[in-house]
Design a protein around this motif. Structure first.
Motif, short mmCIF file in Angstrom:
data_model
loop_
_atom_site.label_atom_id
_atom_site.label_comp_id
_atom_site.label_asym_id
_atom_site.label_seq_id
_atom_site.Cartn_x
_atom_site.Cartn_y
_atom_site.Cartn_z
N GLN A 43 2.60 14.62 -9.02
CA GLN A 43 3.65 15.61 -9.28
C GLN A 43 3.91 15.76 -10.78
OE1 GLN A 43 6.77 13.88 -6.96
NE2 GLN A 43 6.09 14.80 -5.02
N MET A 44 3.66 14.70 -11.53
CA MET A 44 3.87 14.73 -12.98
C MET A 44 2.60 15.12 -13.74
SD MET A 44 6.19 11.23 -12.99
CE MET A 44 6.67 11.19 -14.70
N GLY A 45 1.53 15.45 -12.99
CA GLY A 45 0.30 15.92 -13.61
C GLY A 45 -0.59 14.83 -14.17
N GLU A 46 -0.45 13.60 -13.66
CA GLU A 46 -1.20 12.47 -14.20
C GLU A 46 -2.26 12.01 -13.20
OE1 GLU A 46 1.62 9.44 -15.16
OE2 GLU A 46 2.85 10.76 -16.42
N LEU A 47 -3.42 12.64 -13.24
CA LEU A 47 -4.49 12.31 -12.29
C LEU A 47 -5.01 10.90 -12.51
CD1 LEU A 47 -6.43 13.02 -10.04
CD2 LEU A 47 -7.91 14.11 -11.73
N GLU A 48 -5.20 10.51 -13.75
CA GLU A 48 -5.72 9.16 -14.04
C GLU A 48 -4.74 8.10 -13.54
OE1 GLU A 48 -7.11 6.42 -17.86
OE2 GLU A 48 -6.95 8.60 -18.07
N GLY A 49 -3.46 8.33 -13.76
CA GLY A 49 -2.45 7.37 -13.31
C GLY A 49 -2.39 7.29 -11.79
N ALA A 50 -2.55 8.45 -11.13
CA ALA A 50 -2.55 8.47 -9.67
C ALA A 50 -3.75 7.70 -9.12
CB ALA A 50 -2.57 9.91 -9.17
N THR A 51 -4.90 7.90 -9.73
CA THR A 51 -6.12 7.19 -9.30
C THR A 51 -5.94 5.68 -9.46
OG1 THR A 51 -7.46 9.09 -9.96
CG2 THR A 51 -8.60 6.98 -9.67
N GLU A 52 -5.38 5.29 -10.59
CA GLU A 52 -5.14 3.86 -10.84
C GLU A 52 -4.20 3.27 -9.80
OE1 GLU A 52 -3.23 1.00 -14.37
OE2 GLU A 52 -3.09 3.18 -14.50
N ALA A 53 -3.20 4.05 -9.39
CA ALA A 53 -2.22 3.54 -8.43
C ALA A 53 -2.81 3.36 -7.04
CB ALA A 53 -1.02 4.50 -8.37
N VAL A 54 -3.61 4.31 -6.58
CA VAL A 54 -4.06 4.30 -5.18
C VAL A 54 -5.38 3.57 -4.96
CG1 VAL A 54 -5.41 6.45 -5.08
CG2 VAL A 54 -4.02 5.75 -3.11
N THR A 55 -6.17 3.35 -6.02
CA THR A 55 -7.49 2.73 -5.84
C THR A 55 -7.43 1.37 -5.14
OG1 THR A 55 -8.49 3.93 -7.68
CG2 THR A 55 -9.51 1.85 -7.05
N ALA A 62 0.83 -1.21 0.00
CA ALA A 62 0.00 0.00 0.00
C ALA A 62 0.87 1.25 0.00
CB ALA A 62 -0.92 -0.01 1.21
N GLY A 63 1.97 1.22 0.75
CA GLY A 63 2.87 2.37 0.76
C GLY A 63 3.50 2.62 -0.60
N ALA A 64 3.88 1.55 -1.28
CA ALA A 64 4.46 1.70 -2.61
C ALA A 64 3.45 2.29 -3.59
CB ALA A 64 4.95 0.34 -3.12
N ARG A 65 2.20 1.83 -3.51
CA ARG A 65 1.16 2.36 -4.40
C ARG A 65 0.87 3.84 -4.08
NH1 ARG A 65 -1.68 -0.09 -7.90
NH2 ARG A 65 -1.44 -2.32 -8.31
N SER A 66 0.90 4.20 -2.82
CA SER A 66 0.67 5.59 -2.44
C SER A 66 1.81 6.48 -2.94
CB SER A 66 0.54 5.71 -0.92
OG SER A 66 -0.59 4.99 -0.45
N ALA A 67 3.05 5.98 -2.82
CA ALA A 67 4.19 6.74 -3.34
C ALA A 67 4.08 6.92 -4.85
CB ALA A 67 5.50 6.04 -2.97
N LEU A 68 3.65 5.87 -5.54
CA LEU A 68 3.48 5.96 -6.98
C LEU A 68 2.40 7.00 -7.33
CD1 LEU A 68 4.18 4.97 -9.82
CD2 LEU A 68 2.52 3.13 -9.53
N ALA A 69 1.31 7.00 -6.57
CA ALA A 69 0.25 7.98 -6.81
C ALA A 69 0.78 9.40 -6.64
CB ALA A 69 -0.92 7.73 -5.87
#
Length: 327
Positions: A261-273, A249-256
């Motif tokens: 920071q890179m402006g990728e909302l869809e990618g962040a959502t995919e990572a943390v969901t 979970a920590g790794a996924r949160s860091a990825l989000a």
């Protein structure tokens, strides 16, 4: 139930002079707890953790041969470290550090530098998540003084890296990550590492810690994203001995965070969901704090207006942490 009764009888029967079988049983109990801790909900482990600690303390209250006393103090120190992590997972840093101090006393009685270093790692971890980042750095540096060559010699500088990064000190964070990498050349397994599970710091955890550390530093978002991507991929294998639902979970949160920071909302959502799908029994303090970091990253980014839905999901997730469940 029958196995627990048999174990209790064996301990009672060996009160005057502990047999090899009794010592092996206590060691096996502690090792099972260390291995299970990263992979099972705390609610399943806490009763056995408390019982095991009580059993070891009871055995130590009797006069023991020096070799047996040393081994019991060693196991008491490990159990105390596990219970310190348990208190931390329940968002009680005061109790966590109390357990850790007692565990360190046991490590002194066992005269075991590897155990001393590992407990300093626990103290550094607890302080980091409690927001006491400078204290976290001090504990990590204090642990390094014991010159242990077990895997804690990698864990301690990685703890230090996370704390330095949270303080905004990019140079110190990167230097600590580099020290940790060099430490692998000297690592030799000892009694602590041999217990496995939470007592062993492996390569996958190192990658996750690096991702989390660098995710504090927007200037390092590209490197942090690479680390986080590797960590998430490594934690996909739940059959691996290094798998841990908290670190996953920590790794996924860091990825989000790096994707925000890179402006990728869809990618962040995919990572943390997948993290937000965890049951309340798995919503330990570190996971709740990690998702709150995602929430703050969204708030402070240009994505804030479009991210209200994800922020609401995170808020709903953090309303029912493990600490709120009936004990």
């Amino acid at each position: 139930m029958a196995a627990k009764r048999a174990r209790s009888f064996a301990f009672t029967a060996g009160q005057t002079d502990l047999t090899t079988e009794v010592m092996e049983q206590v060691h096996a109990d502690v090792q099972n707890l260390a291995m299970d801790y990263p992979q099972r909900p705390l609610s399943e482990l806490l009763p056995d953790l408390i019982t095991t600690q009580d059993t070891i303390y009871t055995l130590l209250e009797q006069q023991r041969r020096p070799a047996q006393a040393r081994q019991l103090y060693f196991l008491a120190g490990v159990t105390g470290g596990l219970l310190s992590k348990a208190s931390h997972d329940l968002a009680d840093p005061h109790a966590a550090l109390t357990q850790a101090r007692t565990a360190f006393v046991c490590a002194d009685q066992a005269d075991h530098n590897g155990l001393r270093a590992w407990i300093r790692g626990i103290q550094s971890l607890v302080s980091y998540w409690a927001g006491r980042t400078r204290e976290s750095v001090r504990y990590a540096q204090s642990g390094a003084e014991f010159a242990a060559v077990n895997s804690s010699s990698v864990w301690l500088p990685m703890n230090e890296a996370r704390a330095h990064a949270a303080l905004g000190n990019a140079n110190a964070a990167r230097a600590a990550i580099e020290r940790a990498e060099r430490a692998w050349d000297l690592v030799q397994e000892d009694e602590v590492d041999e217990l496995g599970g939470l007592c062993l710091f492996g390569r996958t955890r190192q990658i996750y810690y690096a991702a989390e550390a660098l995710s504090w530093l927007p200037s390092q978002s590209s490197v942090a994203n690479d680390y986080a991507t590797r960590a998430v991929a490594a934690y996909e294998d739940s059959s691996s001995p290094e798998w841990a639902f908290g670190d996953q979970a920590g790794a996924r949160s860091a990825l989000a965070i790096t994707r925000i920071q890179m402006g990728e909302l869809e990618g962040a959502t995919e990572a943390v969901t997948p993290v937000l799908d965890l049951a309340p029994e798995q919503r330990i303090n570190g996971i709740v704090n990690a998702t709150q970091r995602v929430h703050r990253a969204l708030r402070d980014s240009p994505l804030a207006e479009d991210a209200s839905g994800l922020q609401e999901q995170i808020e709903a997730f953090t309303r029912t942490p493990l600490k709120s469940l009936p004990r």
